[in-house]
Design a protein around this motif. Structure first.
Motif, PDB file in Angstrom:
ATOM      1  N   GLY A   1      -3.203   3.299  -2.888  1.00 43.87           N
ATOM      2  CA  GLY A   1      -2.258   2.229  -2.579  1.00 43.87           C
ATOM      3  C   GLY A   1      -2.909   1.082  -1.831  1.00 43.87           C
TER       4      GLY A   1
ATOM      5  N   MET B   1       0.784   5.165   3.767  1.00 40.11           N
ATOM      6  CA  MET B   1      -0.115   4.555   2.794  1.00 40.11           C
ATOM      7  C   MET B   1      -1.110   5.614   2.311  1.00 40.11           C
TER       8      MET B   1
ATOM      9  N   GLY C   1       3.673   1.324  -1.776  1.00 38.39           N
ATOM     10  CA  GLY C   1       4.256   1.402  -3.107  1.00 38.39           C
ATOM     11  C   GLY C   1       5.099   0.215  -3.515  1.00 38.39           C
TER      12      GLY C   1
ATOM     13  N   ALA D   1       0.822  -1.206   0.000  1.00 41.58           N
ATOM     14  CA  ALA D   1       0.000   0.000   0.000  1.00 41.58           C
ATOM     15  C   ALA D   1       0.856   1.254   0.000  1.00 41.58           C
TER      16      ALA D   1
END
Length: 266
Positions: A193, A189, A77, A75
């Motif tokens: 994401g 986050m 990346g 979340a």
């Protein structure tokens, strides 16, 4: 090019600490968090991804619920998660853990321009050993205590943080770098994401997956194969409430001296 990041789920030491009879931590009964230094390593990987467009893969060794931590990193990346989990791996010390993680990373594959990142150390052990041991077992160059990382083709310029200053050096990829908290501020986050995290790939490596790798030997993994023996583990006693004295004049210092004298400290 890809960046592989090792991440550990650790007990939240600000809460209750539970210990098993064999001296190991009872992680199932404790709240867990992402190891703080590992979050800095993940942020370093994501920053390089933003700059270079490379793939970021997070590795962790732990019980099946550690998948939730990997999803949290996705979340943020991270592109892919690898969960290394098996009863045979339970109770591993730093030596055994590095054996297993090195085998998992090698099985996944390390190419010429790849970078392996890790946090400086984990808050449940504070040994700072696993990252360097992974480098040794994969026969890769390593740089520890990275406070700045810059990439130019297959050469990294790393600024190391020392007790009395900094050291800047260059290292060729593939390599292993351990990161300190001063390196960056980990991102949070976001809604997009979080929605995307459950559509990203998750690979599970078990004992069956890794058993044929040269680094995997039952005599050197798990609790029985760990050379470190824990004598005892316990929750440290809680400190008493402190005392504050107001003022900066002679009256206050005399009062402080009287308190210390009464306690036979002076």
């Amino acid at each position: 090019m890809k960046i592989l990041v090792t991440v550990k789920q650790v007990p939240d030491t600000s809460g209750k600490v539970a210990v098993n009879p064999d001296g190991t931590l009872n992680r199932a009964s404790m709240q867990t968090i992402i190891n703080p230094d590992d979050r800095n390593a993940v942020e370093a990987a994501l920053a390089l991804k933003d700059e270079l467009g490379c793939k970021v893969v997070a590795f962790t060794m732990g019980p099946p619920p550690a998948e939730g931590m990997l999803r949290e990193l996705m979340a943020m990346g991270v592109d892919e998660g690898v969960l290394v989990t098996a009863r045979e791996f339970g109770g591993s010390d730093t030596y055994a853990t590095s054996q297993i993680l090195a085998a998992a990373i090698d099985t996944y594959g390390v190419e010429a321009e790849d970078i392996i990142l890790a946090g400086r150390q984990a808050i449940d052990g504070d040994t700072a050993q696993v990252g360097p041991q992974i480098a040794e077992k994969l026969h890769l160059p390593q740089v520890s205590y990275a406070a700045q990382i810059q990439k130019d083709n297959n050469v990294l310029t790393v600024k190391r943080m020392l007790e009395d200053g900094y050291m800047t050096l260059k290292v060729q990829t593939p390599c292993v770098i351990t990161c300190v908290k001063e390196l960056n501020n980990p991102r949070y986050m976001n809604i997009r994401g979080i929605l995307d995290a459950y559509h990203k790939p998750m690979t599970v490596m078990t004992y069956e997956t890794l058993k044929d790798h040269p680094l995997i030997d039952k005599s050197t993994i798990g609790l029985e194969g760990s050379p470190t023996n824990i004598l005892t583990s316990f929750t440290p006693p809680q400190k008493g409430v402190g005392m504050m004295l107001d003022g900066d004049g002679k009256e206050t210092t005399d009062k402080l001296a009287g308190i210390l004298a009464a306690k036979h400290i002076i």
